[in-house]
Scaffold this active site. Structure first.
Site, PDB file in Angstrom:
ATOM      1  N   PRO A   1       8.022  -3.828   2.416  1.00  0.00           N
ATOM      2  CA  PRO A   1       9.120  -4.681   2.904  1.00  0.00           C
ATOM      3  C   PRO A   1      10.310  -3.912   3.492  1.00  0.00           C
ATOM      4  CG  PRO A   1       8.409  -5.352   0.695  1.00  0.00           C
ATOM      5  CD  PRO A   1       7.746  -4.034   0.991  1.00  0.00           C
ATOM      6  N   ASP A   2      10.381  -2.617   3.168  1.00  0.00           N
ATOM      7  CA  ASP A   2      11.526  -1.815   3.614  1.00  0.00           C
ATOM      8  C   ASP A   2      11.574  -1.571   5.120  1.00  0.00           C
ATOM      9  OD1 ASP A   2      12.458  -1.435   1.061  1.00  0.00           O
ATOM     10  OD2 ASP A   2      11.720   0.626   0.855  1.00  0.00           O
ATOM     11  N   TYR A   3      10.460  -1.664   5.802  1.00  0.00           N
ATOM     12  CA  TYR A   3      10.399  -1.035   7.122  1.00  0.00           C
ATOM     13  C   TYR A   3      10.615  -1.972   8.292  1.00  0.00           C
ATOM     14  CZ  TYR A   3       8.867   2.591   4.066  1.00  0.00           C
ATOM     15  OH  TYR A   3       8.829   3.484   3.036  1.00  0.00           O
TER      16      TYR A   3
END
Lengths: 435, 410
Positions: free
Chosen positions: B175-177
């Site tokens: 989910p970070d990217y």
């Protein structure tokens, strides 16, 4: 002209025409959530995703697709045959009222429809014309067919997911579609700021392939800097040894993910504290573990110790003994207890949740995240909430997903087509949906 | 200024982010033309400045590929916001900014004195986005974690992979990217639009959990409304065949996988012909989607056996020529050399004083008139401290030097 926009939203003055392939449905939804009047323009036979499973129970077949009903909420619906000259003319009338056009045509499809960017701009010179496709609208793959899994494959995210001896695995729930849609919406917002300032429209383009590339994490830089390719590891890190307190652990009722080996949060000592808190005592407070944990138990220091051939065997044995006790501890408790009590001690730990756990989340309930709406055909529906809470211009769920052609008449009337003209189009099968 | 006008030229962004989700969002703003000033400190550098991938035996905080990729074109000033003077200077940058963003935990936000109350008091018109893991309110507001913890909590681990297998996730802090940073950009730009029209700023409370769930919404919505969406490996409910199939190593590299998806009947018939098995399309087990789903194991066994005899790239060409959605599971080195991305100029190669010429991910979205593009490499730690101190904070070079020596600008 009736504007169906939401006066409280940041985009409430805008009209968007959404002609996208399922890859772009979420882009239109995001703009609608921010207040825009988004008109979903479907072929007379309906968007293909109307027939995608799974289905909502109790709804008519063409109106039951979970995917469609979810990603087309907040939009109005118009059914129209673009390949018919009269349908095309009606579309261009509507385009004249639109600020943003969202579509998913390859260059050849746009040419076949005679709806290339220059043609569209004759009708609406300041149009923000956005496309969401699999591969982008230029380059050798521009005409390739696309599906979410194909972008997962080509963008490198799939090669990182899975077990060493198993197949590469796709990301769950259409991340190619979602990321391309998210990036397109971000680009549309930037283009709007430019249009607000200058009156000038432009082309916006997002592709699934390029949108997922950032999700390769460090793989691209590793290839570029070190000349090596990352591969799937089955959930094991790149350390080459097993760090206690790092990874997936079984619990009495599922799994948790723990990350207790760095400097963030309370680290491994925090995990030991959790063991004390839940069980009164822990074997890790005895020697030789206690002093080892107090002095060396983080990834950076263990990596140094493991690089020393004289110490590595002893350290490896100690790590294995500690890991055995950690595994046994997690296996004695439910995941939610480990998660919530652990987090209260600033232990980096998360419950491995499924959709049922998400439904039961106290945090989401306390924040009022869910949205509910009465759908006349599909019943009372509970929608996932928005990705953000904008205090000044809040997103709202205003209407359920449109039935096929539900607003055809109302929207074409807004463009000035009178009753007789609409009836003729309907009789010719050029437009569809309820009168 | 070099080059063409960009969409966010003139937008002033104060960047208090670190690690992944925050910096990628502000990088997108910088690549759209915003002046992004990132406050960092040598006392507690961004963890991504420390980790790899990085050249062997080079401990510099300025050569990590992970950090550099996410921070192209920003300016970096070092301020220790936990000092009194440093905090005052930080607030001067809050006054300067149109937009502020942080993805730190609430505890860290309090430690650096940058809560909404403080920020809003010194700049009532600011757009401020807080992006803690679970939002600013609720019983889990103080919970801590990186993307790997979030992946477990939001359901990536539980939903990815094959039924019955351990929930190992997808091999990255997914989910970070894209999902969290770019959801963030959407909200920030919507708020900037409102700010420009009305003069009013606002608070954006962005829970990374809620943002991640918004992109895992199909299974969540299904579950919430009496339907279901089980783990399904490489399958989907609405298409078959749909999966990854290992191809032959003869004349090719090892571990090559071909994916294909037949989303409708015409694609299935075309695929059967392209696989030189037109008879599959008329086999009663496979003549409709319902039939293929009912016999999917048998169908996959046939495609698997076929693929094992194929040269992967040749099979891909044949399937795509027939109009079948297909691809190869590529590795990063292959993607860096991919002819399509090269023709489109996706990767951007930027020269950096310590890291040299390196590849950076290109624009997340393309704009035809106001390009989204990377014009400078990532900043050295504190590279722009002097110019920001003198140009924006109004300090003399001597005052700045003293503050550097006192480790306020550090």
């Amino acid at each position: 002209m009736t504007h169906e926009a939401d006066a409280s939203g940041a985009l409430s003055d805008l009209r968007v025409l959404d002609l996208t392939h399922p890859a772009g449905h979420y882009a239109g939804r995001l703009l609608a959530d921010l207040g825009a009047d988004v008109v979903k323009v479907e072929p007379v036979e309906g968007d293909p995703a109307r027939h995608w499973g799974p289905s909502l129970p109790g709804a008519p077949a063409a109106e039951a697709s979970v995917f469609f009903v979810l990603l087309n909420a907040n939009k109005r619906g118009l059914a129209l045959d673009l390949s018919d000259e009269r349908g095309r003319a009606a579309f261009l009338r509507l385009l004249a009222t639109a600020d943003v056009l969202l579509e998913s045509w390859t260059p050849a499809e746009a040419a076949r429809l005679r709806l290339t960017d220059d043609v569209l701009r004759e009708t609406r010179p300041d149009l923000i014309h956005a496309s969401v496709t699999g591969w982008g609208i230029s380059g050798p793959y521009a005409e390739w067919a696309y599906a979410d899994i194909a972008a997962n494959a080509m963008s490198g995210v799939m090669t990182l997911a899975g077990f060493v001896d198993g197949p590469p695995e796709q990301l769950p729930d259409h991340q190619g579609y979602h990321t391309a849609s998210i990036n397109a919406a971000a680009g549309i917002l930037a283009a709007l700021l430019h249009r607000d300032a200058t009156g000038e429209g432009q082309r916006v383009e997002a592709s699934m392939f390029e949108s997922l590339l950032m999700a390769e994490e460090t793989a691209m830089q590793q290839a570029d800097i070190l000349g090596t390719d990352r591969a799937r590891t089955g959930g094991q890190g790149a350390l080459g040894f097993k760090m206690p307190g790092l990874g997936i652990y079984e619990t009495t009722d599922g799994h948790v993910y723990a990350m207790c080996t760095g400097n963030a949060g309370s680290g491994f000592p925090g995990l030991v504290q959790l063991m004390r808190a839940l069980e009164g005592s822990t074997p890790l407070d005895a020697e030789p573990y206690a002093s080892f944990i107090a002095t060396a138990m983080n990834t950076a220091q263990i990596t140094v110790l493991m690089a020393d051939p004289a110490r590595a065997p002893q350290v490896r044995d100690l790590l294995a003994e500690i890991e055995t006790k950690v595994v046994a501890f997690f296996a004695r408790h439910p995941k939610e207890t480990l998660y919530v009590r652990g987090q209260e001690l600033r232990v980096l730990i998360g419950a491995v949740n499924g959709p049922a756990d998400i439904l039961a989340s106290q945090q989401l309930a306390a924040r009022g995240w869910w949205r509910e709406i009465d759908d006349p055909i599909r019943g009372h529906l509970r929608y996932p909430g928005f990705p953000w809470a904008l205090a000044g211009t809040p997103a709202r769920l205003r209407r359920p997903a449109p039935l096929l052609g539900e607003h055809t008449d109302e929207i074409l009337a807004e463009t000035g087509l009178v009753d007789e003209e609409r009836a003729a189009l309907r009789a010719a099968g050029v437009i569809g949906g309820a009168r | 200024m070099n080059g063409r006008r960009r969409a966010l030229d003139g937008l002033k962004v104060l960047d208090l982010t670190w690690f992944g989700a925050g910096p990628i969002a502000t990088r997108a703003l910088a690549n759209m033309g915003a002046d992004v000033i990132r406050i960092e400190t040598a006392k507690r550098p961004d963890g991504l400045r420390v980790v790899g991938p990085r050249p062997a035996d080079n401990p510099s905080l300025n050569v990590g590929g992970y950090y550099n990729n996410f921070n192209a074109e920003k300016r970096s000033i070092t301020i220790d916001l936990t000092t009194e003077r440093g905090h005052e200077l930080g607030l001067d940058l809050v006054r300067w900014a149109d937009v502020m963003m942080t993805n730190m935990t609430l505890r860290a936000v309090r430690q650096i004195g940058m809560t909404w109350e403080t920020v809003h008091a010194v700049n009532p018109n600011i757009v401020a986005m807080y992006q803690p893991m679970q939002g600013l309110t609720g019983p889990h507001a103080e919970f801590v974690g990186f993307g790997a913890v979030l992946s477990a909590v939001c359901g990536v681990n539980g939903l990815a992979g094959f039924e019955g297998a351990p929930p190992i996730g997808v091999g990255t802090n997914y989910p970070d990217y894209v999902v969290n940073p770019m959801h963030g950009v959407i909200a920030l730009l919507a708020a900037v639009r409102h700010q420009r029209k009305t003069g009013q700023g606002q608070l954006i409370d962005m829970s990374q959990l809620e943002s991640s769930l918004a992109a895992l919404s199909t299974p969540v919505f299904a579950e919430a409304n009496g339907s279901g969406y089980p783990r399904q490996g490489n399958r989907v409910p609405y298409a078959a065949p749909h999966g990854a199939y290992r191809t032959s190593e003869a004349g090719d590299r090892a571990d090559r996988w071909l994916v294909l998806a037949c989303l409708d009947e015409s694609q299935w018939q075309a695929a059967a012909r392209a696989m030189s098995h037109a008879e599959w399309a008329t086999d009663p087990r496979f003549t409709s989607l319902a039939a293929r789903k009912a016999n999917e194991d048998a169908l996959d066994a046939l495609v698997t056996a076929w693929a094992a005899e194929q040269h992967g790239p040749t099979a891909l060409t044949a399937l795509q020529a027939a109009g079948v959605p297909a691809g190869l599971v590529l590795r990063a080195s292959e993607i860096l050399a991919d002819p399509h991305l090269e023709a489109r100029g996706y990767y951007t190669y930027l020269d950096h004083p310590e890291a040299g010429v390196r590849a950076y991910d290109g624009p997340p979205v393309r704009l035809s008139v106001t390009p989204v593009e990377l014009r400078r490499a990532a900043p050295l730690l504190g590279e722009h401290t002097m110019e920001i101190a003198t140009d924006i904070l109004g300090l003399s070079e001597d005052e700045t030097a003293v503050l550097i020596a006192e480790q306020v600008l550090h």
